[in-house]
Design a protein around this motif. Sequence first.
Motif, PDB file in Angstrom:
ATOM      1  N   ARG A  33       9.362   5.368  21.972  1.00 14.92           N
ATOM      2  CA  ARG A  33       9.240   6.194  23.178  1.00 14.92           C
ATOM      3  C   ARG A  33      10.233   5.709  24.226  1.00 14.92           C
ATOM      4  NH1 ARG A  33       3.198   4.880  22.425  1.00 14.92           N
ATOM      5  NH2 ARG A  33       2.484   6.582  21.086  1.00 14.92           N
ATOM      6  N   ARG A  34      10.773   6.655  24.985  1.00 20.63           N
ATOM      7  CA  ARG A  34      11.711   6.327  26.062  1.00 20.63           C
ATOM      8  C   ARG A  34      11.342   7.102  27.318  1.00 20.63           C
ATOM      9  NH1 ARG A  34      14.920   6.476  21.463  1.00 20.63           N
ATOM     10  NH2 ARG A  34      16.249   4.633  21.143  1.00 20.63           N
ATOM     11  N   ALA A  35      11.591   6.497  28.474  1.00 17.97           N
ATOM     12  CA  ALA A  35      11.404   7.175  29.753  1.00 17.97           C
ATOM     13  C   ALA A  35      12.640   6.917  30.604  1.00 17.97           C
ATOM     14  CB  ALA A  35      10.151   6.669  30.461  1.00 17.97           C
ATOM     15  N   ILE A  36      13.167   8.002  31.191  1.00 18.56           N
ATOM     16  CA  ILE A  36      14.376   7.942  32.005  1.00 18.56           C
ATOM     17  C   ILE A  36      14.038   8.469  33.395  1.00 18.56           C
ATOM     18  CG2 ILE A  36      16.736   8.848  32.264  1.00 18.56           C
ATOM     19  CD1 ILE A  36      16.793   8.972  29.170  1.00 18.56           C
ATOM     20  N   ASP A  37      14.510   7.765  34.426  1.00 19.43           N
ATOM     21  CA  ASP A  37      14.134   8.163  35.780  1.00 19.43           C
ATOM     22  C   ASP A  37      15.091   9.213  36.344  1.00 19.43           C
ATOM     23  OD1 ASP A  37      16.403   6.865  36.701  1.00 19.43           O
ATOM     24  OD2 ASP A  37      15.318   5.271  37.753  1.00 19.43           O
ATOM     25  N   THR A  38      14.844   9.627  37.578  1.00 13.20           N
ATOM     26  CA  THR A  38      15.601  10.720  38.191  1.00 13.20           C
ATOM     27  C   THR A  38      17.065  10.377  38.431  1.00 13.20           C
ATOM     28  OG1 THR A  38      14.785   9.930  40.335  1.00 13.20           O
ATOM     29  CG2 THR A  38      13.589  11.754  39.302  1.00 13.20           C
ATOM     30  N   SER A  39      17.394   9.096  38.415  1.00 12.78           N
ATOM     31  CA  SER A  39      18.800   8.690  38.577  1.00 12.78           C
ATOM     32  C   SER A  39      19.520   8.594  37.234  1.00 12.78           C
ATOM     33  CB  SER A  39      18.879   7.341  39.303  1.00 12.78           C
ATOM     34  OG  SER A  39      18.403   6.287  38.468  1.00 12.78           O
ATOM     35  N   GLY A  40      18.803   8.865  36.142  1.00 10.83           N
ATOM     36  CA  GLY A  40      19.405   8.775  34.817  1.00 10.83           C
ATOM     37  C   GLY A  40      19.304   7.406  34.183  1.00 10.83           C
ATOM     38  N   LYS A  41      18.519   6.504  34.791  1.00 11.31           N
ATOM     39  CA  LYS A  41      18.386   5.138  34.274  1.00 11.31           C
ATOM     40  C   LYS A  41      17.250   5.041  33.265  1.00 11.31           C
ATOM     41  CE  LYS A  41      16.911   1.905  37.074  1.00 11.31           C
ATOM     42  NZ  LYS A  41      16.923   0.907  38.182  1.00 11.31           N
ATOM     43  N   LEU A  42      17.512   4.346  32.179  1.00 14.38           N
ATOM     44  CA  LEU A  42      16.485   4.086  31.169  1.00 14.38           C
ATOM     45  C   LEU A  42      15.576   2.979  31.690  1.00 14.38           C
ATOM     46  CD1 LEU A  42      15.452   4.584  28.229  1.00 14.38           C
ATOM     47  CD2 LEU A  42      16.992   2.739  27.515  1.00 14.38           C
ATOM     48  N   ILE A  43      14.350   3.337  32.027  1.00 16.08           N
ATOM     49  CA  ILE A  43      13.458   2.340  32.639  1.00 16.08           C
ATOM     50  C   ILE A  43      12.432   1.787  31.658  1.00 16.08           C
ATOM     51  CG2 ILE A  43      13.742   3.239  34.972  1.00 16.08           C
ATOM     52  CD1 ILE A  43      11.041   4.667  34.651  1.00 16.08           C
ATOM     53  N   TYR A  44      12.243   2.469  30.541  1.00 15.95           N
ATOM     54  CA  TYR A  44      11.198   2.033  29.594  1.00 15.95           C
ATOM     55  C   TYR A  44      11.554   2.456  28.176  1.00 15.95           C
ATOM     56  CZ  TYR A  44       6.892   2.563  26.850  1.00 15.95           C
ATOM     57  OH  TYR A  44       5.953   2.541  25.847  1.00 15.95           O
ATOM     58  N   VAL A  45      11.370   1.530  27.238  1.00 17.72           N
ATOM     59  CA  VAL A  45      11.424   1.830  25.810  1.00 17.72           C
ATOM     60  C   VAL A  45      10.227   1.150  25.162  1.00 17.72           C
ATOM     61  CG1 VAL A  45      12.720   1.688  23.655  1.00 17.72           C
ATOM     62  CG2 VAL A  45      13.950   1.892  25.819  1.00 17.72           C
ATOM     63  N   GLY A  46       9.469   1.900  24.407  1.00 18.69           N
ATOM     64  CA  GLY A  46       8.344   1.334  23.674  1.00 18.69           C
ATOM     65  C   GLY A  46       8.529   1.565  22.185  1.00 18.69           C
ATOM     66  N   GLU A  47       8.244   0.551  21.403  1.00 16.57           N
ATOM     67  CA  GLU A  47       8.315   0.672  19.942  1.00 16.57           C
ATOM     68  C   GLU A  47       6.986   0.228  19.366  1.00 16.57           C
ATOM     69  OE1 GLU A  47      11.271  -0.710  16.331  1.00 16.57           O
ATOM     70  OE2 GLU A  47      10.639  -2.211  17.793  1.00 16.57           O
ATOM     71  N   GLY A  48       6.396   1.051  18.513  1.00 19.04           N
ATOM     72  CA  GLY A  48       5.107   0.717  17.927  1.00 19.04           C
ATOM     73  C   GLY A  48       5.080   0.951  16.436  1.00 19.04           C
ATOM     74  N   ILE A  49       4.420   0.051  15.719  1.00 21.38           N
ATOM     75  CA  ILE A  49       4.166   0.205  14.290  1.00 21.38           C
ATOM     76  C   ILE A  49       2.660   0.343  14.121  1.00 21.38           C
ATOM     77  CG2 ILE A  49       4.447  -0.750  11.980  1.00 21.38           C
ATOM     78  CD1 ILE A  49       7.092  -0.247  13.308  1.00 21.38           C
ATOM     79  N   TYR A  50       2.217   1.538  13.699  1.00 22.43           N
ATOM     80  CA  TYR A  50       0.798   1.821  13.506  1.00 22.43           C
ATOM     81  C   TYR A  50       0.422   1.697  12.037  1.00 22.43           C
ATOM     82  CZ  TYR A  50       0.663   4.116  18.131  1.00 22.43           C
ATOM     83  OH  TYR A  50       0.720   4.408  19.477  1.00 22.43           O
ATOM     84  N   ARG A  51      -0.760   1.178  11.768  1.00 22.20           N
ATOM     85  CA  ARG A  51      -1.305   1.250  10.412  1.00 22.20           C
ATOM     86  C   ARG A  51      -1.379   2.715   9.986  1.00 22.20           C
ATOM     87  NH1 ARG A  51      -5.187  -2.936   8.314  1.00 22.20           N
ATOM     88  NH2 ARG A  51      -5.806  -1.176   7.021  1.00 22.20           N
ATOM     89  N   GLY A  52      -0.944   3.011   8.768  1.00 26.66           N
ATOM     90  CA  GLY A  52      -0.986   4.385   8.293  1.00 26.66           C
ATOM     91  C   GLY A  52      -2.394   4.931   8.165  1.00 26.66           C
ATOM     92  N   ASP A  53      -3.375   4.058   7.889  1.00 25.16           N
ATOM     93  CA  ASP A  53      -4.748   4.526   7.711  1.00 25.16           C
ATOM     94  C   ASP A  53      -5.528   4.524   9.021  1.00 25.16           C
ATOM     95  OD1 ASP A  53      -5.047   1.814   8.132  1.00 25.16           O
ATOM     96  OD2 ASP A  53      -6.251   1.430   6.355  1.00 25.16           O
ATOM     97  N   ALA A  54      -4.842   4.244  10.139  1.00 25.42           N
ATOM     98  CA  ALA A  54      -5.543   4.175  11.415  1.00 25.42           C
ATOM     99  C   ALA A  54      -4.905   5.087  12.461  1.00 25.42           C
ATOM    100  CB  ALA A  54      -5.550   2.733  11.940  1.00 25.42           C
ATOM    101  N   VAL A  55      -4.112   6.058  12.002  1.00 22.48           N
ATOM    102  CA  VAL A  55      -3.465   6.956  12.939  1.00 22.48           C
ATOM    103  C   VAL A  55      -3.608   8.385  12.455  1.00 22.48           C
ATOM    104  CG1 VAL A  55      -1.194   6.786  11.840  1.00 22.48           C
ATOM    105  CG2 VAL A  55      -1.338   7.386  14.244  1.00 22.48           C
ATOM    106  N   ARG A  56      -3.802   9.297  13.388  1.00 22.04           N
ATOM    107  CA  ARG A  56      -3.933  10.710  13.057  1.00 22.04           C
ATOM    108  C   ARG A  56      -3.069  11.517  14.018  1.00 22.04           C
ATOM    109  NH1 ARG A  56      -8.944  11.267  14.101  1.00 22.04           N
ATOM    110  NH2 ARG A  56      -8.858  12.500  16.021  1.00 22.04           N
ATOM    111  N   LEU A  57      -2.217  12.375  13.480  1.00 21.26           N
ATOM    112  CA  LEU A  57      -1.358  13.219  14.293  1.00 21.26           C
ATOM    113  C   LEU A  57      -1.868  14.647  14.222  1.00 21.26           C
ATOM    114  CD1 LEU A  57       1.242  13.600  15.970  1.00 21.26           C
ATOM    115  CD2 LEU A  57       2.459  13.983  13.819  1.00 21.26           C
ATOM    116  N   GLU A  58      -2.178  15.203  15.384  1.00 22.16           N
ATOM    117  CA  GLU A  58      -2.672  16.576  15.450  1.00 22.16           C
ATOM    118  C   GLU A  58      -1.718  17.419  16.283  1.00 22.16           C
ATOM    119  OE1 GLU A  58      -6.593  16.629  17.001  1.00 22.16           O
ATOM    120  OE2 GLU A  58      -7.396  15.208  15.522  1.00 22.16           O
TER     121      GLU A  58
END
Length: 243
Positions: free
Chosen positions: A214-239
């Motif tokens: 995940r990435r978030a960019i502010d109103t000035s065009g600056k990258l303020i946040y990057v998140g990286e996650g590894i989820y267990r395949g048997d513990a995640v549901r995408l709807e």
Amino acid sequence: MSSFTDTTLDRMARYLQLASLFRNKIITGDWPVGGRIPNVADLAVDFEVARGTIREALGVLEDEGLIERFRAKGSFVRRTPKERSAHRLAIDWASLISAHEGADIEVLEQRDLDELPAFAAGEGEPAEHYTMMRRVHARDGHPYLAARFILDSELFKQGPPERFRHEATLPILHEIAGKRIARANQIMTLGSADREMAALLELPLNAPVAHVVRRAIDTSGKLIYVGEGIYRGDAVRLEIALI
């Protein structure tokens, strides 16, 4: 001092992969509770591995209390694995903010970064300094997510820093910089657990996982946040609503 050889690691990977496959057979009912499972010789032929590898895989299930083995009688399924509550993988910012409510967080590492790692670069202007933190999220004592976030150090200080050791990142980010965020995105790919992720998430080697960035960019065009996650395949549901 003893050491693992490539052959030893390959064998370990095989029996852990087979244990995962056999566990799924119990979950799906292919091997029903109370039923006798195929004998070692037949399984070795079916999966083209040594009988010793099959015995090690079955030993994993026996240690988990899923099967019971009897000399001359065979192996029988005793119970199904404890069902894990699935984590709903949110697909909008508002839902992401509350996605990890109630999770227990363990911090593995924290350090300052003068430049972005390769996976995080490429979108938005970089901030002068970032702070990185690696954490594991768990529910009911079971880890479901190994994650790291990279946050503009000025925002990290505003947190304040202690909050990030116990609380999910996005609610804090939304609170201190929500009005500044101009755009954010999320990318998910599917993969398999390497040795580090298998250990952190209590998974067999090569078990399925979901990789989210995940990435978030502010109103000035600056990258303020990057998140990286590894989820267990048997513990995640995408709807995703289609209509």
